[in-house]
Design a protein around this motif. Structure first.
Motif, short mmCIF file in Angstrom:
data_model
loop_
_atom_site.label_atom_id
_atom_site.label_comp_id
_atom_site.label_asym_id
_atom_site.label_seq_id
_atom_site.Cartn_x
_atom_site.Cartn_y
_atom_site.Cartn_z
N LEU A 1 0.83 -1.20 0.00
CA LEU A 1 0.00 0.00 0.00
C LEU A 1 0.87 1.25 0.00
O LEU A 1 0.71 2.14 -0.84
CB LEU A 1 -0.91 -0.02 1.24
CG LEU A 1 -1.86 1.17 1.35
CD1 LEU A 1 -2.91 1.07 0.26
CD2 LEU A 1 -2.51 1.21 2.71
N LEU A 2 1.82 1.31 0.94
CA LEU A 2 2.67 2.49 1.05
C LEU A 2 3.54 2.64 -0.21
O LEU A 2 3.76 3.75 -0.68
CB LEU A 2 3.55 2.40 2.29
CG LEU A 2 2.76 2.41 3.61
CD1 LEU A 2 3.68 2.17 4.79
CD2 LEU A 2 2.04 3.73 3.77
N GLY A 3 4.00 1.51 -0.72
CA GLY A 3 4.82 1.56 -1.93
C GLY A 3 4.02 2.14 -3.09
O GLY A 3 4.53 2.97 -3.85
N ALA B 1 7.45 15.34 -6.55
CA ALA B 1 7.34 14.11 -5.77
C ALA B 1 7.25 14.38 -4.27
O ALA B 1 8.11 13.96 -3.50
CB ALA B 1 8.50 13.18 -6.07
N PRO B 2 6.20 15.12 -3.81
CA PRO B 2 6.13 15.44 -2.38
C PRO B 2 5.91 14.19 -1.54
O PRO B 2 4.95 13.44 -1.76
CB PRO B 2 4.94 16.39 -2.29
CG PRO B 2 4.09 16.05 -3.46
CD PRO B 2 5.03 15.59 -4.54
N GLY B 3 6.80 13.96 -0.58
CA GLY B 3 6.61 12.87 0.36
C GLY B 3 6.83 11.48 -0.21
O GLY B 3 6.66 10.49 0.50
N ALA B 4 7.20 11.39 -1.49
CA ALA B 4 7.36 10.08 -2.09
C ALA B 4 8.44 9.27 -1.36
O ALA B 4 8.28 8.07 -1.12
CB ALA B 4 7.72 10.22 -3.57
N GLU B 5 9.50 9.97 -0.98
CA GLU B 5 10.61 9.27 -0.32
C GLU B 5 10.18 8.69 1.02
O GLU B 5 10.54 7.56 1.36
CB GLU B 5 11.77 10.24 -0.10
CG GLU B 5 12.44 10.65 -1.39
CD GLU B 5 13.94 10.49 -1.31
OE1 GLU B 5 14.48 10.51 -0.19
OE2 GLU B 5 14.54 10.33 -2.38
N ALA B 6 9.41 9.51 1.76
CA ALA B 6 8.97 9.05 3.07
C ALA B 6 8.17 7.77 2.94
O ALA B 6 8.37 6.80 3.67
CB ALA B 6 8.13 10.14 3.74
N PHE B 7 7.26 7.75 1.92
CA PHE B 7 6.44 6.56 1.73
C PHE B 7 7.30 5.38 1.30
O PHE B 7 7.12 4.25 1.74
CB PHE B 7 5.36 6.83 0.70
CG PHE B 7 4.14 7.46 1.29
CD1 PHE B 7 3.25 6.70 2.03
CD2 PHE B 7 3.89 8.82 1.14
CE1 PHE B 7 2.12 7.28 2.58
CE2 PHE B 7 2.79 9.40 1.70
CZ PHE B 7 1.89 8.64 2.43
N SER C 1 10.42 4.84 1.98
CA SER C 1 11.22 4.28 3.07
C SER C 1 10.33 3.55 4.07
O SER C 1 10.72 2.51 4.62
CB SER C 1 12.04 5.38 3.75
OG SER C 1 11.17 6.36 4.26
N ALA C 2 9.10 4.10 4.30
CA ALA C 2 8.17 3.40 5.19
C ALA C 2 7.83 2.04 4.60
O ALA C 2 7.79 1.02 5.31
CB ALA C 2 6.91 4.23 5.39
N ALA D 1 9.69 0.31 2.58
CA ALA D 1 10.85 -0.57 2.72
C ALA D 1 10.94 -1.11 4.14
O ALA D 1 11.28 -2.28 4.36
CB ALA D 1 12.12 0.19 2.37
N TYR D 2 10.60 -0.24 5.14
CA TYR D 2 10.66 -0.68 6.53
C TYR D 2 9.71 -1.85 6.77
O TYR D 2 10.08 -2.87 7.34
CB TYR D 2 10.32 0.50 7.45
CG TYR D 2 10.07 0.09 8.87
CD1 TYR D 2 11.14 -0.27 9.70
CD2 TYR D 2 8.77 0.04 9.39
CE1 TYR D 2 10.92 -0.66 11.00
CE2 TYR D 2 8.54 -0.35 10.69
CZ TYR D 2 9.61 -0.71 11.50
OH TYR D 2 9.38 -1.11 12.78
N PHE D 3 8.48 -1.71 6.26
CA PHE D 3 7.52 -2.80 6.48
C PHE D 3 7.92 -4.04 5.69
O PHE D 3 7.65 -5.16 6.10
CB PHE D 3 6.11 -2.35 6.10
CG PHE D 3 5.49 -1.49 7.15
CD1 PHE D 3 5.15 -2.02 8.38
CD2 PHE D 3 5.25 -0.14 6.92
CE1 PHE D 3 4.59 -1.22 9.36
CE2 PHE D 3 4.68 0.66 7.89
CZ PHE D 3 4.36 0.12 9.12
N GLY D 4 8.57 -3.81 4.55
CA GLY D 4 9.03 -4.94 3.75
C GLY D 4 10.03 -5.81 4.52
O GLY D 4 10.15 -7.01 4.27
N GLU D 5 10.75 -5.18 5.47
CA GLU D 5 11.76 -5.92 6.22
C GLU D 5 11.15 -6.72 7.37
O GLU D 5 11.76 -7.68 7.85
CB GLU D 5 12.80 -4.95 6.81
CG GLU D 5 13.55 -4.12 5.78
CD GLU D 5 14.51 -4.97 4.98
OE1 GLU D 5 15.31 -5.69 5.61
OE2 GLU D 5 14.45 -4.93 3.74
#
Lengths: 346, 486
Positions: free
Chosen positions: B47-49, B61-67, B69-70, B72-76
């Protein structure tokens, strides 16, 4: 409304349809991100050559002028020329030399689909819920879901290696032919040879027919499935109708019942399927001709599109649109003859 | 049902009914939460990806990076269906398998993960169905609604259920593509030379390290001689390939799973847009009739008079270097193209039912109450035609899947290395009659199966919502669906 006014109305209504399709083609070619001049020259074209081609294609003129030129030329059947495929050749000449093979393919595709699909469907409908009905129905469904190009790939392999696979050689069956090749239709251009030079001419005709059968079978596959399915339901519906019951009650023999009362009425819903087949053939021929490397219109279109011959692509699109619209009108006309109950107010 | 108290007020909102009798709902909800939590990180990751990718398209790309990385975090995070929990890749060190799940053979480790994915989906779907049954038994105000009959008819329609099963199989394969394959797309298909793997060299009896790309060279399926890794077999590097490898030595199953993802994405995306256009137009034309109807008839006739496949070929060529072809490897372009080409077919199919419902007394009644036209269309007409839309969308979706694979077969549209079923068929063309037959045949069979599945589901829904309709209508739609196909 009489039949004549109805047909006239159909004809008038088809004009905006043709204009719309041609306009969309124009928009994609001229307004799309790929300029025709750049497409013709490819990525290595230098600026001077591009300018030259732009000049010759009239790309420097205002857009509305280009649009009216484009439309006007097409409607007057001034179809332009090829730029990449066969540089400088008028499009008409190219089409005339490529079209016969596609028509030959389409002719057999329709014939095979009709000849197999309808009898099977009627057979299934006359023997409903038997094993052969289920077998035929299920086969039709799966047959229809198979992608044409995949079926073509399989068929090419099976036929060209039939000797090793089944011990039966398709390539040397009756007359010696290749599987992946264009049929030679010279004999059809000069049918008198069938009498003057029977030996050679008939062999050529047999070769051309044998070569076209596998691609035609593939091309007709989707419509064959559809025809079977609709033929089956149509027969089932007619069998259960009141007039068939009446005919049965008054002692009409089964043979007359099937041929006169059931068969003819069951044909009605098949008309749109048969014409719809034309659309399938137009799209499908592109793929089937690619796999069997038949030098037809479909292959010409793909080659022209891939190599950036956009003027030729535009012309072909226009012809296809004309063909489809024409077939639609023929279908509606056929309807008014076969089934007079069809309303004219649609 | 009689379990509900007879004194209960029919007009009570669902919330109150839940409050009055919360037991079953709470238990059901709790177990659903557990089921979702088992795979929670995957859903959040996806979802976040997706949100991140969507934001990435916007300027700046506002906030794209934050999403990202979030995501990626859940992916781990650990979860049930993951390669980390049930790894299937390892090497045989002469006595036992190292690195695989419980030291099992890679074959069985992969099979366990594969089956677990399907078991999980089956349990999840079963639980959702049970939730509906609970709702019907305890919380629905009415004893019976017409929907019950529709569902009952679908439940006894075996052909339709077969279609549903195939569709679920396909959707699961697409949704869980990163987990379900024996390897991942990044490692095996996109950047095989950027990843290493270990294997046991029998000659030197040592464990050696190679890049996956080099290993792939040794696992290629090229028809003749030794170089073939067929169905259900290992390659020289101890990697298991459930349906063999491609000519390039890449794993075919992984390729198919990601190809399924792409096909499904294009199919669903284009049908969602086309369905929306078709429904809106059907409602408007059925409500207003007259000029609105004539305009839409003409437009849809015009669109249908264009040879669909050729139009797509032309558009793919013209847009090949445009930014829109970069979105999801060209899938976005296909979605828009198929939506624009296929809506007239859908509209034609639901026009009849829409006109029918427009004649109903309840629509007249709503009009005379002074309800706004948009509300009438949405509330009193739309529910009636949605079933029909589903029938034809399901049929058309199969056609779209065939068209997309046909285009990649002739080398247009989705470009390598992004997996697409049609390309696998093209790659394997010359090996059909050799020992490497799997390259072409398996993707083709899969397409046939999936398209048959969607057609069967469509038949099932049609017979369920309209038991009398079995006849010419379905056939006409069939012709339409086959129409643009390849």
């Amino acid at each position: 409304m009489s039949r004549a006014t109805y047909m006239l109305k159909r004809l008038v209504l088809s004009i905006p349809v043709i204009i719309f399709g041609t306009t969309v083609t124009f928009a994609i070619i001229r307004l799309g991100p790929l300029s025709p001049a750049a497409a013709i020259l490819g990525p290595k074209g230098d600026a001077r050559a591009i300018q030259q081609i732009e000049q010759r294609l009239g790309l420097n003129e205002p857009l509305w002028e280009q649009y009216f030129d484009f439309m006007g030329n097409l409607f007057l059947f001034d179809l332009g020329q090829s730029w990449v495929i066969n540089s400088g050749t008028p499009a008409v000449d190219l089409i005339i030399s490529y079209a016969p093979r596609t028509i030959w393919l389409g002719f057999w595709a329709v014939l095979i689909a009709l000849g197999i699909g309808i009898p099977l469907g009627f057979y299934a409908g006359l023997n409903p819920n038997t094993f052969s009905d289920y077998f035929a129905s299920f086969g039709g469904i799966v047959w229809r879901a198979m992608p044409n190009f995949w079926l073509a790939v399989i068929l090419v392999t099976v036929l060209s290696q039939s000797e090793q696979l089944f011990g039966f050689s398709w390539t040397s069956f009756i007359v010696e032919t290749n599987v992946v090749t264009s049929p030679n239709l010279a004999v059809l251009r000069n049918p008198a040879r069938l009498i003057t030079d029977p030996g050679q001419a008939w062999t050529n005709l047999a070769k051309a027919t044998k070569q076209i059968l596998p691609p035609a079978l593939v091309l007709g596959s989707a419509s064959m499935g559809t025809e079977m399915r609709i033929g089956r339901t149509a027969v089932l519906e007619t069998i259960n109708s009141k007039y068939v019951e009446t005919a049965k009650a008054k002692g009409v023999s089964p043979r007359v019942l099937v041929w006169k009362h059931i068969f003819r009425n069951a044909l009605i819903p098949l008309v749109p399927v048969i014409t719809a087949e034309a659309f399938i053939l137009i799209g499908g021929s592109v793929l089937v001709e690619t796999v069997f490397s038949i030098n037809g219109i479909g292959l010409l279109f793909v080659k022209a599109a891939k190599q950036g011959d956009l003027p030729l692509v535009g012309t072909l699109m226009y012809l296809f649109i004309l063909l489809i619209v024409g077939l639609n009108i023929v279908q509606d006309f056929a309807y008014t003859i076969i089934d007079p109950r069809v309303g004219y107010d649609a | 049902m009689m379990e509900t108290e007879p004194t209960e007020d029919i007009d009570q909102p669902l919330r109150d009914r839940l409050k009055a009798h919360p037991g079953p709902a709470l238990l059901w909800g709790a177990i659903l939460c557990v089921l979702l939590l088992l795979e929670g990180p995957t859903y959040l990751d996806g979802l976040l990806g997706a949100i991140g990718a969507g934001l990435g398209l916007l300027p700046g790309a506002p906030g794209a990076e934050a999403f990202a990385s979030a995501s990626a975090y859940f992916g781990e995070l650990p979860h049930l269906l993951s390669r980390e929990l049930i790894p299937n890749r390892g090497y045989y060190d002469g006595s036992a398998w190292q690195g695989t799940f419980l030291g099992l053979e890679p074959k069985y480790a992969w099979l366990i993960r594969f089956l677990l994915v399907y078991a999980y989906v089956a349990v999840l779907l079963g639980w959702l169905w049970y939730g509906y049954v609970l709702f019907r038994r305890h919380y629905r105000a009415a004893d019976w609604t017409p929907t019950d009959d529709v569902i009952d008819r679908l439940r006894s329609h075996y052909w339709g259920l077969f279609g549903l099963a195939v569709v679920v199989f396909f959707v699961t394969m697409a949704a869980f593509a990163p987990v379900i394959g024996p390897t991942t797309a990044e490692e095996n298909i996109e950047g095989p030379y950027s990843y290493d793997m270990q294997y046991y060299n029998e000659d030197t009896e040592t464990v050696e390290t190679v890049t996956i790309g080099e290993a792939n060279l040794g696992s290629a399926s090229r028809g003749s001689g030794d170089s073939n890794v067929g169905v259900w077999s290992y390659d020289d590097f101890g990697r298991f390939h459930p349906v063999g490898t491609l000519v390039s030595g890449k794993d075919l199953f992984t390729f198919l799973a990601f190809g399924a993802r792409l096909s499904l994405f294009i199919g669903l995306g284009s049908m969602a847009i086309a369905g929306f256009i078709a429904t809106t137009l059907a409602l408007v034309t059925a409500y207003y009739k007259g000029a609105a109807d004539l305009i839409v008839v003409l437009t849809s006739d015009s669109v249908q008079a264009m040879p669909a496949l050729l139009l797509v070929i032309l558009a793919t060529v013209v847009f090949q270097n445009h930014w829109i072809s970069e979105l999801y490897n060209g899938a976005m372009l296909f979605i828009l193209l198929f939506a624009l080409i296929r809506w007239p077919g859908l509209w034609r199919a639901i026009r009849g039912p829409a006109l029918q419902v427009g004649e109903q007394e309840w629509v007249d009644a709503a009009k005379s109450y002074g309800q706004r036209p948009t509300v009438i269309m949405r509330k009193h007409m739309a529910p009636y035609i949605l079933g029909y839309l589903l029938v034809y969308a399901s049929l058309t979706l199969g056609g779209v899947i065939i068209s997309v694979s046909a285009l990649s077969f002739i080398g247009l549209g989705i470009n390598a290395p992004t997996p697409e079923w049609g390309r696998a068929i093209n790659i394997g063309q010359q090996y059909v009659a050799s020992q490497s037959w799997h390259i072409s045949l398996i993707p083709g069979l899969l397409i046939t199966l999936v398209v048959t599945g969607f057609n069967a589901l469509s038949d099932g829904i049609r017979d369920a919502i309209d038991p009398q309709s079995e006849g010419a209508e379905g056939g006409a739609a069939g012709a339409a669906a086959g129409g643009g196909g390849g």
